[in-house]
Design a protein around this motif. Sequence first.
Motif, PDB file in Angstrom:
ATOM      1  N   SER A  49      14.973  -9.012  23.587  1.00 60.66           N
ATOM      2  CA  SER A  49      16.004  -8.285  24.327  1.00 60.66           C
ATOM      3  C   SER A  49      17.355  -8.532  23.674  1.00 60.66           C
ATOM      4  O   SER A  49      17.544  -9.534  22.980  1.00 60.66           O
ATOM      5  CB  SER A  49      16.028  -8.704  25.801  1.00 60.66           C
ATOM      6  OG  SER A  49      16.246 -10.108  25.929  1.00 60.66           O
ATOM      7  N   MET A  50      18.295  -7.606  23.903  1.00 62.64           N
ATOM      8  CA  MET A  50      19.542  -7.605  23.127  1.00 62.64           C
ATOM      9  C   MET A  50      20.733  -7.142  23.960  1.00 62.64           C
ATOM     10  O   MET A  50      21.324  -6.104  23.680  1.00 62.64           O
ATOM     11  CB  MET A  50      19.398  -6.665  21.928  1.00 62.64           C
ATOM     12  CG  MET A  50      18.212  -6.940  21.036  1.00 62.64           C
ATOM     13  SD  MET A  50      17.545  -5.416  20.296  1.00 62.64           S
ATOM     14  CE  MET A  50      16.725  -4.659  21.723  1.00 62.64           C
ATOM     15  N   PRO A  51      21.086  -7.843  25.031  1.00 64.23           N
ATOM     16  CA  PRO A  51      22.273  -7.401  25.757  1.00 64.23           C
ATOM     17  C   PRO A  51      23.487  -7.392  24.814  1.00 64.23           C
ATOM     18  O   PRO A  51      23.590  -8.262  23.953  1.00 64.23           O
ATOM     19  CB  PRO A  51      22.427  -8.465  26.863  1.00 64.23           C
ATOM     20  CG  PRO A  51      21.652  -9.654  26.368  1.00 64.23           C
ATOM     21  CD  PRO A  51      20.543  -9.111  25.518  1.00 64.23           C
ATOM     22  N   PRO A  52      24.346  -6.352  24.890  1.00 59.49           N
ATOM     23  CA  PRO A  52      24.541  -5.402  25.986  1.00 59.49           C
ATOM     24  C   PRO A  52      23.663  -4.158  25.937  1.00 59.49           C
ATOM     25  O   PRO A  52      23.849  -3.249  26.745  1.00 59.49           O
ATOM     26  CB  PRO A  52      26.003  -5.010  25.815  1.00 59.49           C
ATOM     27  CG  PRO A  52      26.208  -5.025  24.345  1.00 59.49           C
ATOM     28  CD  PRO A  52      25.406  -6.199  23.863  1.00 59.49           C
ATOM     29  N   PHE A  53      22.704  -4.088  24.980  1.00 58.41           N
ATOM     30  CA  PHE A  53      21.828  -2.923  24.935  1.00 58.41           C
ATOM     31  C   PHE A  53      20.829  -2.968  26.086  1.00 58.41           C
ATOM     32  O   PHE A  53      20.284  -4.022  26.413  1.00 58.41           O
ATOM     33  CB  PHE A  53      21.082  -2.857  23.598  1.00 58.41           C
ATOM     34  CG  PHE A  53      21.978  -2.573  22.427  1.00 58.41           C
ATOM     35  CD1 PHE A  53      22.462  -1.287  22.208  1.00 58.41           C
ATOM     36  CD2 PHE A  53      22.355  -3.581  21.568  1.00 58.41           C
ATOM     37  CE1 PHE A  53      23.296  -1.017  21.137  1.00 58.41           C
ATOM     38  CE2 PHE A  53      23.193  -3.322  20.490  1.00 58.41           C
ATOM     39  CZ  PHE A  53      23.673  -2.029  20.284  1.00 58.41           C
TER      40      PHE A  53
END
Length: 318
Positions: free
Chosen positions: A226-230
């Motif tokens: 996972s890759m916040p802010p994506f």
Amino acid sequence: MNETVLDLKIVEQLKPELTSFCYRMLGSIADADDAVQETCIRVWQNRHSFRQQSSLKTWIFRIASNVCIDKLRQAKRRALPVDIFDPAVSITEPRATLPESSWIWPAPDFADDPEHIAMRKESLRLCFIALLQTLPPRQRSVLILKDVFEWSSKQIAETLGMTPAAVNSTLQRAREKMNRAELRSEELCMMDQEPDHELLSRYLEAFERFDIQALVALFHEDGCLSMPPFEMWVRGKDNLFKFFTLTRWHCEGSRFVPVTVNGGYPAFAQYMPSDNKSILVPWGIHVVETRDGKILHVQNFINAGLFARYGLPEQLHR
């Protein structure tokens, strides 16, 4: 020593503990820093109103708690991508993002008492921070002071302007709500008690070579990225292979700098290539969660602003 100097010295001594409290309340180290700064300002402005009816520490934490609760009244709940969205069905380059204020972000060490860090380490795990954010502000404050800081109900009551009975009732509701919460991040946080340093070293080496086959081989069959802010996140080895292939142009040539996050857990700060071929620039903080000798979940927190808070350089030279 006059009273004002004493107040300010005690606030300074309490800053690591205040930051630790505010981070758990707010889910963001930037917001926690702001809250501690606001607490210091309010302590200074109201220093003459302290009447010693409670301890100075209790009075300062009352101010800090009120600052956090005020901030939370104006904010939406922070979360992790896996708790908001389903995994991507079609693997494309991530585009859609949510504002920085939507996400939980990792925190550097607070320079707290090592004994307290060890005792409170579990309550700094990102999945626990995500669980805390599901609670209303008052319940959150009570639970943190009781279950994390191990304050008495009487001390919490004095701090929050409640009765001990109300504290115990609020604590029971908070625990029940957390037990009912069904967050996917909890499932992905069921990792090894101690970091697998050999596996983490292999992840660093594979990523810096950008050897996609070697990278994917390190993951569980159902491993995630996972890759916040994506908003987008990826689950499963086949999808991870497609994703790494698709983003090779962006990540190839990156270098990692080891850091620690959230109570001393090892992580990596990723510096990526820039337009200047001799310089690498900040990109994200990789938190690698492992279980049974494989990677369960990589959370790549893409936020260059975090690097300064970790004391990391603005750039690396190739």
